[in-house]
Design a protein around this motif. Structure first.
Motif, mmCIF file in Angstrom:
data_model
loop_
_atom_site.group_PDB
_atom_site.id
_atom_site.type_symbol
_atom_site.label_atom_id
_atom_site.label_comp_id
_atom_site.label_asym_id
_atom_site.label_seq_id
_atom_site.Cartn_x
_atom_site.Cartn_y
_atom_site.Cartn_z
ATOM 1 N N MET A 1 36.813 -10.547 13.990
ATOM 2 C CA MET A 1 35.948 -9.839 14.923
ATOM 3 C C MET A 1 35.893 -8.408 14.409
ATOM 4 O O MET A 1 36.980 -7.999 14.335
ATOM 5 C CB MET A 1 36.189 -10.033 16.370
ATOM 6 N N HIS A 2 34.881 -7.751 14.426
ATOM 7 C CA HIS A 2 34.592 -6.423 14.069
ATOM 8 C C HIS A 2 33.500 -5.858 14.817
ATOM 9 O O HIS A 2 32.841 -6.314 15.567
ATOM 10 C CB HIS A 2 34.261 -6.128 12.560
ATOM 11 N N SER A 3 32.946 -4.477 14.449
ATOM 12 C CA SER A 3 32.074 -3.812 15.475
ATOM 13 C C SER A 3 30.784 -4.618 15.542
ATOM 14 O O SER A 3 30.354 -4.666 16.718
ATOM 15 C CB SER A 3 32.035 -2.326 15.162
ATOM 16 N N ASN A 4 30.190 -5.008 14.567
ATOM 17 C CA ASN A 4 29.022 -5.679 14.451
ATOM 18 C C ASN A 4 28.929 -7.059 14.147
ATOM 19 O O ASN A 4 27.885 -7.733 13.975
ATOM 20 C CB ASN A 4 28.228 -4.866 13.579
ATOM 21 N N THR A 5 30.211 -7.679 14.508
ATOM 22 C CA THR A 5 30.213 -9.155 14.272
ATOM 23 C C THR A 5 30.893 -9.820 15.228
ATOM 24 O O THR A 5 31.979 -9.384 16.134
ATOM 25 C CB THR A 5 31.053 -9.428 12.817
ATOM 26 N N ILE A 6 30.259 -11.073 15.763
ATOM 27 C CA ILE A 6 31.182 -11.839 16.858
ATOM 28 C C ILE A 6 31.118 -13.230 16.444
ATOM 29 O O ILE A 6 30.112 -13.785 15.990
ATOM 30 C CB ILE A 6 30.357 -11.383 18.280
ATOM 31 N N GLY A 7 32.195 -13.783 16.682
ATOM 32 C CA GLY A 7 32.501 -15.093 16.561
ATOM 33 C C GLY A 7 33.538 -15.310 15.531
ATOM 34 O O GLY A 7 34.012 -14.496 14.624
ATOM 35 N N HIS A 8 34.493 -16.522 15.625
ATOM 36 C CA HIS A 8 35.481 -16.836 14.811
ATOM 37 C C HIS A 8 35.025 -17.645 13.690
ATOM 38 O O HIS A 8 35.570 -17.160 12.434
ATOM 39 C CB HIS A 8 36.479 -17.585 15.642
ATOM 40 N N ILE A 9 34.645 -18.789 13.897
ATOM 41 C CA ILE A 9 33.967 -19.872 12.980
ATOM 42 C C ILE A 9 32.604 -19.330 12.300
ATOM 43 O O ILE A 9 32.430 -19.410 11.270
ATOM 44 C CB ILE A 9 34.327 -21.346 13.480
ATOM 45 N N ILE A 10 31.802 -19.364 13.512
ATOM 46 C CA ILE A 10 30.521 -18.891 13.196
ATOM 47 C C ILE A 10 30.537 -17.403 13.681
ATOM 48 O O ILE A 10 30.951 -16.957 14.667
ATOM 49 C CB ILE A 10 29.270 -19.595 13.767
ATOM 50 N N GLN A 11 29.705 -16.701 12.599
ATOM 51 C CA GLN A 11 30.109 -15.225 12.815
ATOM 52 C C GLN A 11 28.532 -14.592 12.816
ATOM 53 O O GLN A 11 27.677 -14.890 11.944
ATOM 54 C CB GLN A 11 30.706 -14.533 11.944
ATOM 55 N N LEU A 12 28.151 -13.789 14.052
ATOM 56 C CA LEU A 12 26.921 -13.260 14.046
ATOM 57 C C LEU A 12 27.072 -11.823 13.572
ATOM 58 O O LEU A 12 27.828 -11.144 14.287
ATOM 59 C CB LEU A 12 26.437 -13.548 15.310
ATOM 60 N N THR A 13 26.433 -11.206 12.912
ATOM 61 C CA THR A 13 26.452 -9.861 12.590
ATOM 62 C C THR A 13 25.123 -9.343 12.489
ATOM 63 O O THR A 13 23.992 -9.751 12.131
ATOM 64 C CB THR A 13 27.040 -9.532 10.870
ATOM 65 N N THR A 14 25.094 -8.311 13.622
ATOM 66 C CA THR A 14 23.743 -7.659 13.710
ATOM 67 C C THR A 14 23.413 -6.163 13.341
ATOM 68 O O THR A 14 24.552 -5.746 13.050
ATOM 69 C CB THR A 14 23.465 -7.752 15.432
ATOM 70 N N PHE A 15 22.266 -5.947 13.110
ATOM 71 C CA PHE A 15 22.110 -4.607 12.973
ATOM 72 C C PHE A 15 20.592 -4.071 13.375
ATOM 73 O O PHE A 15 19.826 -4.880 13.977
ATOM 74 C CB PHE A 15 21.968 -4.262 11.196
ATOM 75 N N GLY A 16 20.343 -2.816 13.399
ATOM 76 C CA GLY A 16 19.059 -2.230 13.967
ATOM 77 C C GLY A 16 19.225 -1.271 14.990
ATOM 78 O O GLY A 16 19.899 -1.353 15.801
ATOM 79 N N GLU A 17 18.442 -0.383 15.021
ATOM 80 C CA GLU A 17 18.022 0.737 15.936
ATOM 81 C C GLU A 17 16.629 0.463 16.382
ATOM 82 O O GLU A 17 15.850 0.137 15.861
ATOM 83 C CB GLU A 17 18.241 2.121 15.314
ATOM 84 N N SER A 18 16.716 0.797 17.681
ATOM 85 C CA SER A 18 15.456 0.691 18.539
ATOM 86 C C SER A 18 14.281 0.996 17.721
ATOM 87 O O SER A 18 13.162 0.302 17.932
ATOM 88 C CB SER A 18 15.801 1.169 19.768
ATOM 89 N N HIS A 19 14.093 2.377 17.330
ATOM 90 C CA HIS A 19 12.916 2.605 16.638
ATOM 91 C C HIS A 19 13.021 2.786 15.149
ATOM 92 O O HIS A 19 12.530 3.478 14.310
ATOM 93 C CB HIS A 19 12.707 4.114 17.241
ATOM 94 N N GLY A 20 14.083 1.956 14.394
ATOM 95 C CA GLY A 20 14.086 1.772 13.030
ATOM 96 C C GLY A 20 13.160 0.798 12.627
ATOM 97 O O GLY A 20 12.380 0.361 13.460
ATOM 98 N N SER A 21 13.209 0.370 11.393
ATOM 99 C CA SER A 21 12.178 -0.620 10.751
ATOM 100 C C SER A 21 12.302 -1.956 11.453
ATOM 101 O O SER A 21 11.567 -2.725 11.506
ATOM 102 C CB SER A 21 12.700 -0.620 9.316
#
Lengths: 368, 368, 368, 368
Positions: A1-21
């Motif tokens: 598990m890392h700063s932008n990833t959640i999950g052990h077997i399935i892993q969701l990594t997210t990105f994005g700033e509110s007013h970015g692209s």
């Protein structure tokens, strides 16, 4: 598990700033061969979307998800599912005044100090807009869980001092999304709504509590001792903006009871199964699901962005009062219901997968 | 993060069943060159040790930690620190009657169903005895944190219905361990003690709340969006046996307030630093520490092992009433104080390390 | 580390199928405050781009990277860097014949059996097109490494039976990209080129070897015992399509030598530093960099997609001979040079960050 | 994956310095319900044990493993398996002269520079003694794999310039451990033995190659794109002391072939299965096992600890010549055979487990 990833077997990594692209994410480890209902995902996003009623912020976004990979002929490939949601209705100039100042009870100061730089527009990545990616992932998790008839229902059980006194077992959780407040108890919902409108007029905000119920969980989910099911659920829920408390089962109220009064006694259930006669434990014992309803309560603070004069501290140490700009929710609870469901569904799906490797017997069946 | 491992940069892996040969753990990623005070570690273990007073279980264990690696000439080597704590005073036969039955509100049933096998003696790995390894790790984490003057103090703030009404800011947290109850407010402690003894006579148990305060945290700890400081803290705390709720800052009580009343306004602090005038946020904003005290509340249920007739379900589905055996705590809170501190110290140390790589500037200084 | 993620402190997660909407990735944990040179990233992509000369496949893609997050005013924010590269020139119908058949020495059969489904168009995710995301990440890693003057240079040192006999120390590695073959030894390059063109005419393919040199690595990178620097490098390199062997330092040739003949004796270097007089070890001893050049050799098989009659097995078990379609490289080595560099740069940057937490001393400097 | 941990679903964490109290490890995520044959584990350790013949170091250790947890009534519990192997025959004073000097081609300098401190006795944690823990884990992995009839056989295929010319398919791999050299081709073994004894007399050392074969792997192991089966295998193998090269299938020799000559054509196999007629790929295609034999070659350097005058560099920068002390292997290959098998078995077991969650179909069967 890392700063932008959640999950052990399935892993969701997210990105994005509110007013970015764009906001977006990658889902890795999602099993192959699952039919994907994209319309349902879009419906879930609609539940989170701003601009739905006067109760929520007037920022209007289409929030249309574009899947870039991992789905082929409407089924999951087993490869990572990349997706984006474009940011469209950005009034970034509304935020110019915030470039060099720190708002109270916001993430401005801590992010600036941590990283030495920040995207001040709309809160950047500290904005709850980030959760749009979680709703996409949660919708997919729900589609996985439905193969086991596992359901995840959340609802607003308190707004400010107005709480829903009726226990969840007596509510029709299918009706949650029928009103703006997302409280399935209609008269309570009306009272909540009145209070939210009152707060909006005052330029103030309200917090509250979301209750979440998981039904039909199999026995055996959760991996002690550091990935206990409720510890992972709490971790996921505390990651949602504005959450200040999480309870499982009877939660803090059980701390005042005697042990003899809160035992969940066993009774015979269906074939090969035993049941509890009460559910003080909230469906989890020793960190592992026991097959009863999983019951969670999540406390949200009133958000700190008000429509009132804004006392900020400049980066050079001056106290300044600004006129508020931007569009904000007087109460985030209604939009957060689907976010809570998403995080809970994600954790449940992850643990459902993980438990496939618990025993030699399970492994052998998988490889049949 | 995995089932038996906690931490991102420093990782604690624990092992051990309550009545097996030994409990133990491995600490990986702990920085080299830290002087290790073994006597202090043993003192920390003493705070958790059973058999300290009538308030806690009469099981007596030496709980002496043996370090097997990673420390050389009283300093950390940067290599993994392996350690064990032997299990000595095992009356395993006390548990024979539990081999084929499931106690209410225990982990017996869920572990049996999950793994198809379990060590029934003393709860096996579901026993809180596992936390002995966490205290060793926590003590080392405290020794790391003291180089930054970061302190972690927990205390019992409620036992059953008896709460400590005095805010932590008015308590002398250095006095916590001066009484058996581990509440630094002496008159409240006496009342708690009386209630625990009453419960013990009744063969009953009491729950309660532990409050934990971190002082002198630097600004900038926590990694959004899935390793927010409070999310990681909550995750670690929910991993402790019997925990049913966790709050940060004002917690659930803030859900009833208006946003305008719970803003933590900024004021000038020391050079290069700003302070908040209040601390509703509990020292964390946007998932990142802001330099104020970190304030956590942890709710423990009354443990389910009573000294009363025990209604169990046999594995063949019969309801049976057993005479209680084994030794158990009427109230686990006093012994759990150091466990809470240990988990919090661990998470703080982990994030202190992690933040070393936040910026190019920090990297450059590290490599000077 | 997970199926679609690589790295410990900085983590690259990639997604995308060859003929899907887009390739892309998310970079998490990249330090804040690093100036980003987007033109350089695009130049790196150009080195990998197909259609550069007759030596490589004629598929033409713009391969323009779009950054979606994590960069603000041309600097990294410390937040995840999301990016996509759209797939444009897809002649997916070229692949219709491959839907129900398995090509020899391809990933068709194994992916189908593993996942029960596959995107057959252009190899789906098993296509080397996935490496486009790695080049983006590698380019950013190079920009990080340049703050320490660490350079990563790879070149084609063998194509089929034509090897470059001149040791790397006598080559000008800045000239690698001056010819199509990416061998900085001009006469060897010409010979290689002739052989590749010959193979192309025959519809055949050639393999070869890429050598990679890292200069100016600090002493101390690598984390024994399971994240030794060369183990992580090898892991990253074996993840590149068509790689069948990896060597460090003298590699397999050292297995034939006596220990007394391959000792890297120490000599005094610059102030506070010692040097080796030879470099049989390839810059890494005990899994940790020693400050000498890191020397790697990577063996690529001749790719299996020929312009010759294609003997396939249908999913129903029939042997069929197809006419080849699609566009393919007679020799992938030239395009793979930048991919090798990218993976090596990624691992080096990751370990440079990780080493910031090795000692109490380093931590203290970072927090100064 | 972290510095002292290897594996995705099953995770081995090791600890221990060569002359510390004990070596040991923790195995987390190992499935419950597997009968454990402790005698077999001890036999595996015996294959690695020093002092077996004149070919290997004369250090004598009992190397008896003590299991501390995770096994109950001779079956795995699903809880972490903690174990230790005490260090007994330590002649630490032999190493006093090495405290302030750096030997050539050893880990002394790099570890000292990295950590600012090191345990100089017997190489500390950089000693191959650490692999004793891997053999314990590997033995358990083999016991898991045997439920699928998956076997892992390694053997010494070259010592110095003496290679075994007979392909593995013509060798009886069951005979490997019948001679000291662990080469199942008897006449080659005799020649290797003669060379090793010659080297020992000269105080010199020899390197060589170990070949490893996995039979009966199911189709579908490996998780592209960063946990390809061969990438994970290579990573695990490069983590073994003295390894300088790893090849899969035809390895570096395939780089000289034309693509048309190394295609593994398909043929019909047993029901529901297809086979390849050749195995240039070495059993893995696109990072996923194809059901054929997995073929690996691992190159070991001649170890750097000779029984010859030792040219060292002192920490103050003086070149010194020492008389060699301590006991060392003239050739580590024979003892490394079981280490190679252990790492390969570990990776195979890990991926066998991981693949249980590849598809909805597999999940459903596991939960039947």
């Amino acid at each position: 598990m890392h700063s932008n990833t959640i999950g052990h077997i399935i892993q969701l990594t997210t990105f994005g700033e509110s007013h970015g692209s764009a906001m977006g994410g990658v889902i890795s480890g999602f099993p192959a061969g699952i039919a994907v209902d994209k319309a349902m995902i879009q419906q879930e996003l609609a539940k989170r979307k701003p601009g739905q009623s006067l109760l929520t912020t007037q920022r209007k976004e289409e929030d249309e998800v574009e899947f870039l990979s991992g789905i082929f002929e409407a089924k999951t490939l087993g490869t990572p599912i990349g997706f984006i949601v474009r940011n469209q209705d950005q009034k970034s100039q509304d935020y110019d005044a915030l470039k060099e100042v720190f708002r109270p009870s916001h993430a401005d100061y801590t992010w600036q100090k941590k990283f030495g730089i920040r995207d001040h527009r709309g809160g950047g990545r500290s904005s709850a807009r980030e959760t749009v990616s979680r709703v996409v992932a949660g919708a997919l998790a729900k589609q996985l869980l439905q193969h086991w008839n596992i359901t995840v229902h959340a609802y607003v059980s308190a707004v400010g001092t107005v709480g829903c006194e009726v226990p969840y077992t007596e509510l029709d959780l299918e009706k949650t999304y029928e009103n703006d407040v997302r409280c399935p108890h209609e008269s309570t919902a009306l009272q909540m709504k009145a209070n939210i409108e009152e707060a909006r007029k005052q330029g103030d905000t309200l917090g509250g509590i979301i209750t979440c119920i998981v039904k039909n969980s199999p026995v055996g989910l959760g991996q002690p001792v550091f990935a206990k099911l409720h510890a992972d659920l709490a971790h996921a829920l505390f990651g949602i903006n504005a959450v200040k408390g999480v309870e499982i089962g009877d939660g803090f109220s059980i701390t005042e009871k005697k042990g003899s009064t809160v035992k969940d006694l066993w009774s015979k259930g269906d074939v090969g199964r035993i049941k509890t006669t009460t559910n003080h434990s909230g469906g989890i014992q020793g960190g592992i699901s026991n097959g009863e309803d999983i019951v969670l309560r999540v406390g949200f603070k009133p958000v700190s962005t008000l429509q009132q004069p804004l006392e900020v501290m400049s980066s050079s140490g001056e106290e300044i009062i600004l006129t508020p700009k931007g569009r904000h929710d007087p109460c985030v609870l209604p939009r957060a219901v689907v976010i809570v469901e998403s995080m809970v569904a994600w954790v449940m799906a992850d643990h459902l997968l993980w438990a496939c490797t618990d025993t030699l017997d399970k492994m052998k069946k998988a490889w049949l």
